[in-house]
Write a protein that holds these residues in place. Sequence first.
Motif, PDB file in Angstrom:
ATOM      1  N   GLY A  92      -9.396   4.409  -3.896  1.00 27.17           N
ATOM      2  CA  GLY A  92      -9.007   5.580  -3.125  1.00 27.17           C
ATOM      3  C   GLY A  92      -9.975   5.815  -1.986  1.00 27.17           C
ATOM      4  N   GLN A 117     -11.234   8.778   0.502  1.00 29.85           N
ATOM      5  CA  GLN A 117     -11.229  10.224   0.739  1.00 29.85           C
ATOM      6  C   GLN A 117     -11.948  10.533   2.051  1.00 29.85           C
ATOM      7  N   TYR A 169     -15.081   5.716  -0.227  1.00 29.15           N
ATOM      8  CA  TYR A 169     -14.139   4.786  -0.845  1.00 29.15           C
ATOM      9  C   TYR A 169     -14.631   4.502  -2.261  1.00 29.15           C
ATOM     10  N   ALA A 215      -3.251   3.943   6.077  1.00 25.99           N
ATOM     11  CA  ALA A 215      -3.160   5.294   5.521  1.00 25.99           C
ATOM     12  C   ALA A 215      -2.787   6.295   6.604  1.00 25.99           C
ATOM     13  N   GLN A 216      -2.032   7.312   6.199  1.00 25.61           N
ATOM     14  CA  GLN A 216      -1.661   8.387   7.123  1.00 25.61           C
ATOM     15  C   GLN A 216      -1.131   9.572   6.320  1.00 25.61           C
ATOM     16  N   SER A 217      -1.179  10.763   6.925  1.00 23.17           N
ATOM     17  CA  SER A 217      -0.705  11.991   6.275  1.00 23.17           C
ATOM     18  C   SER A 217       0.483  12.575   7.030  1.00 23.17           C
ATOM     19  N   GLY A 253      -8.432  14.430   3.171  1.00 23.00           N
ATOM     20  CA  GLY A 253      -7.432  13.394   2.933  1.00 23.00           C
ATOM     21  C   GLY A 253      -7.755  12.600   1.679  1.00 23.00           C
ATOM     22  N   TYR A 301      -6.299   9.034   0.064  1.00 22.69           N
ATOM     23  CA  TYR A 301      -5.393   7.916   0.328  1.00 22.69           C
ATOM     24  C   TYR A 301      -5.563   6.857  -0.769  1.00 22.69           C
ATOM     25  N   LEU A 326       1.199   7.452  -2.888  1.00 24.88           N
ATOM     26  CA  LEU A 326       0.916   8.672  -2.135  1.00 24.88           C
ATOM     27  C   LEU A 326       0.544   9.782  -3.091  1.00 24.88           C
ATOM     28  N   ASP A 333      -0.382  12.462   1.498  1.00 26.97           N
ATOM     29  CA  ASP A 333      -1.281  11.412   1.960  1.00 26.97           C
ATOM     30  C   ASP A 333      -0.802  10.066   1.416  1.00 26.97           C
ATOM     31  N   PHE A 334      -0.384   9.167   2.311  1.00 25.21           N
ATOM     32  CA  PHE A 334       0.133   7.852   1.938  1.00 25.21           C
ATOM     33  C   PHE A 334      -0.964   6.796   2.057  1.00 25.21           C
ATOM     34  N   GLY A 335      -1.070   5.948   1.042  1.00 19.91           N
ATOM     35  CA  GLY A 335      -1.889   4.746   1.115  1.00 19.91           C
ATOM     36  C   GLY A 335      -0.994   3.537   0.919  1.00 19.91           C
TER      37      GLY A 335
END
Length: 456
Positions: free
Chosen positions: A25, A27, A134, A240-242, A398, A400, A415, A423-425
């Motif tokens: 993950g 953050q 991470y 990654a994006q939100s 965030g 991810y 997500l 929050d998508f990873g």
Amino acid sequence: MPFMPVTDSMFLLVESREHPMHVGGLQLFKKPEGAGPDYLSELRRGLLAEENIRTAFRRRPARPVNTLGYTSWATDAELDLDYHFRHSALPQPGRIRELLELTSRWHSTLLDRHRPLWEIHLIEGLRDGRFAMYSKIHHALMDGVSALRHLQGTLSNDPAARDCPPPWGSRLSQDAKQNGRAPVSVFKSAGKALGQVAGLAPAAYRVAGEAFREHTLTLPMQAPKTMLNVPIGGARRFAAQSWPLERVRAIAKSTGMSRNDVVLAMCSGALRDYLIEQRALPDVPLVAMVPVSMRKRSDSGEAAGNNIGALLCNLGTDKADPADRLKVINRSMQDGKRIFSGLTPLQALLLSGINVAQLGISTIPGVVNNTRPPFNIVISNVPGPRDQLYWNGAALDGIYPASVLLDGQALNFTLTSNAGNLDFGITGCRRSVPHLQRLLTHLDTALAELEQATRS
């Protein structure tokens, strides 16, 4: 030495250089007001002094090298925190792009089995002033749901709080909780499990009847062969994006469907556009494996191990209309949930052993190239924090998730909800999934198309 359940040892048995079996993950945090240039160094120094370490973060395989399998855990009494908790800096210009490239490399490497199976990297150098962390932990120790719950347990909803534990600690130690709880008889627990297993045959008969007689369930091996269902290498890409949760919530409300259905429709639209772009869209719909947590809502963040079932979902990628895809997804998920609702957690876990079978079978040479995939992609939606959280004054900006890939499964969407965002990873095989970051653009397009289609 603690016994290692089969569901946990499996993740060690199938791991190889091409198949790292850790969940991760990324953050993002906003520094508290007044943070100086040495903020992260001082934060790390203070956290290293903490002595409250969860039992799971001291565990390593009793036999680091596989001989007759993995049956038990050893406890590391002399944990080397300097090794596990590292301080890193991004290369210039310190964009999110550099952060994701670094995360991709870290997520590609295996954990050292001679040590407890986790690493955490504290990262500075983002040009917008934020910092990142991470973390990765072996799937044998925690599944994605328990890892996220543990993370939430180390955070606070008070921006003034400065007593948050380190990522390997907790506000209440697991040992203390266990000492305060009456021990459960092994025989009583085993007897309860045997009772549930005894009911498995009639449960399986009912599932089979639903699938074959009424043709409502999506079954394994119905998925088409795609460019995503190939043998993979060990290198990873991570993107990654939100997106605002309110946009997804509005679509769900206007259609009377669940937010998870809308999320699956977002992923379906993105996959359709990506495969069209790659000239690789099959004529029949893609099938997603959707993990379902079997943990009770009352389970705390102290829970470790693995407790996951799985539903198969028809993604409707053969349909051009976003509204039609959403309807197909909703119907497929409703059919699966209806069957699961009549099962005990253990029966559901056993009957949804698709992911277990995939883990074991996909590593056999020739299987992926010569058989149809049981499903095309894994899409996980993990519940996250509902409110704004803080870590020793730093605002969580965030979360991810970075997940596991397997032979035949070169792409994964995971997500989580985070206050007002989703929050998508996205994790992909570097060799098999070109231009992975394009999927972020396609997700954005898919959400906009769903809004337009359900508004009219």
